[in-house]
Scaffold this active site. Structure first.
Site, PDB file in Angstrom:
ATOM      1  N   GLU A 175      33.205  31.596  32.833  1.00 22.76           N
ATOM      2  CA  GLU A 175      33.184  30.192  33.256  1.00 22.76           C
ATOM      3  C   GLU A 175      32.222  29.306  32.473  1.00 22.76           C
ATOM      4  O   GLU A 175      31.530  28.463  33.044  1.00 22.76           O
ATOM      5  CB  GLU A 175      32.885  30.096  34.757  1.00 22.76           C
ATOM      6  CG  GLU A 175      33.987  30.687  35.623  1.00 22.76           C
ATOM      7  CD  GLU A 175      33.813  30.362  37.107  1.00 22.76           C
ATOM      8  OE1 GLU A 175      32.864  29.640  37.459  1.00 22.76           O
ATOM      9  OE2 GLU A 175      34.637  30.831  37.907  1.00 22.76           O
ATOM     10  N   GLU A 373      39.181  36.334  39.350  1.00 17.80           N
ATOM     11  CA  GLU A 373      38.580  36.043  40.651  1.00 17.80           C
ATOM     12  C   GLU A 373      39.562  35.195  41.450  1.00 17.80           C
ATOM     13  O   GLU A 373      40.255  34.347  40.897  1.00 17.80           O
ATOM     14  CB  GLU A 373      37.253  35.281  40.524  1.00 17.80           C
ATOM     15  CG  GLU A 373      36.116  36.064  39.902  1.00 17.80           C
ATOM     16  CD  GLU A 373      34.838  35.243  39.796  1.00 17.80           C
ATOM     17  OE1 GLU A 373      34.631  34.332  40.644  1.00 17.80           O
ATOM     18  OE2 GLU A 373      34.065  35.490  38.864  1.00 17.80           O
TER      19      GLU A 373
END
Length: 392
Positions: A175, A373
């Site tokens: 990220e 995720e």
């Protein structure tokens, strides 16, 4: 729908969230070791020094450092075929700039990977999941300094060589896309990614652009390095992206939604298309942001293309638009969607958004996709018998 036999069904954990033992095994201080506990209405604090009166979740985690054998057995009981986990950079190089790696840290991860293999669980190793040694921030200025790329590559080489016969799937970063000079970032996002507080940056746009560029370049260099050490490795990068919807079919709002969603893709463009995108450099030039792309950099982008794209997906949002009312903001900016139910954490529940994101990304690049995720944010309560009943 038919699922292929090699489909990787599994779960995902991060070292700073699960290991604990923050001061054992010659581990150094990492970014998340300085961040306090938070909640739905309580912001996490970032400390410059540790306090004995405050709880830092990374210090205990779920004690995976001592209990990993039991935990891996539970993973196997769940039917996991793969587990994505991160290696804490500060366990391998406690300060980040040592000449030699910490052997105790290497042994720990060898034991975990061996335990996963015992249960035929495929390890997917994330090399950077918010676990930079604090020393690299204080001494070198973090990713704003290109020298940190060299330290990162030395750490990557150590990992690739140590586990080349045990690990097939690698992730360079988690990220990094949440740092972008187009948006006003929060202190917590710039800190967990780069160890710097947004509010304390002097030249915010230039610094964020430099960090984003250097991390993107570091990923491409790491991919090239990993493939040189083991040509059979599959190396990707993980992004956290929210699908963004327009509030209506007004063409201005539709275009605005496209722009708000697409701004998170410039690093994926760089890692898949073999060059840092010209549109981003032109945008920087228009905003008086200076990014110098050397001949060596261009070669690194062309030779360091990722093998797969990882996506972390939790919610979607509605693009901001002129005349919008003051609805509560969504997870990563934008507005809440009135057509969707939200969790107590304010995250919209939107399974169609995942389909939209995966279709959009796959048709853009044609690379294998991995949902790294995904889940529901809830407020779990521990019962008097020490259990959590989360039937909901």
């Amino acid at each position: 729908m038919k699922i292929k036999k090699d489909f990787l069904w599994g779960g995902s954990i991060a070292a700073h969230q699960c290991e604990g033992a923050y001061n054992e095994g010659n581990k150094g201080l990492a970014l998340m070791d300085m961040v306090t506990v938070g909640g739905p209405k309580t912001s996490r604090e970032i400390h410059k020094s540790l306090s004995s009166t405050v709880r830092y979740p990374s210090h205990q985690g779920i004690d995976f450092y001592h209990r990993y054998q039991n935990d891996v057995a539970l993973f196997a009981e769940m039917g996991f075929k793969a587990l994505r986990l991160s290696i804490d950079w500060s366990r391998i190089y406690p300060n980040g700039d040592e000449q030699e790696p910490n052997q105790e840290g290497l042994r720990f991860y060898h034991h975990i990977i061996d335990e996963l293999k015992k249960y035929n669980i495929e390890p997917i190793i994330t090399l950077y999941h918010f676990e930079m040694p604090v020393h690299l921030v204080k001494e070198y200025g973090s990713w704003a300094n290109r020298k940190v790329i060299d330290f990162y590559l030395k750490y990557c080489r150590t990992m690739f060589e140590a586990f080349k016969d045990k690990v097939k799937y690698w992730v360079t970063f988690n990220e990094m896309n949440h740092i972008d000079p187009q948006t006003e970032a929060s202190d917590i996002f710039t800190y967990i990614i780069a160890g710097l507080k947004y509010s304390e940056l002097e030249n915010k746009s230039q610094t964020l652009a430099t960090i984003g560029y250097n991390m993107t370049l570091a990923s491409c260099l790491a991919v090239k390095l990993g493939h040189e050490i083991n040509k059979d490795s599959k190396i990707g990068c993980v992004f956290g992206i929210e699908p963004v919807y327009p509030i209506d079919c007004n063409p201005t709002n539709v275009l605005n939604a496209y722009k708000q969603m697409d701004r998170d893709f410039y690093q994926i463009d760089a890692m898949c298309n073999g060059e840092f995108p010209k549109y981003k450099l032109e945008e920087y030039q228009d905003r008086d942001i200076t990014i110098s792309v050397s001949k060596q950099d261009r070669l690194a982008f062309s030779e360091g293309k990722i093998d797969f794209i990882g996506m972390n997906y939790y919610a979607s949002s509605v693009a901001e638009y002129e005349g919008a009312d003051k609805r509560e903001n969504a997870l990563f900016g934008g507005l809440q969607n009135p057509y969707l139910v939200s969790t107590k954490w304010g995250w919209t529940i939107d399974p169609i958004g995942l389909r939209y994101l995966l279709n959009y990304t796959y048709r853009k690049y044609g690379l294998p996709m991995m949902v790294t995720e995904n889940g529901l944010g809830a407020i779990d309560e521990i019962t008097p018998d020490g259990e959590i009943h989360d039937d909901y």
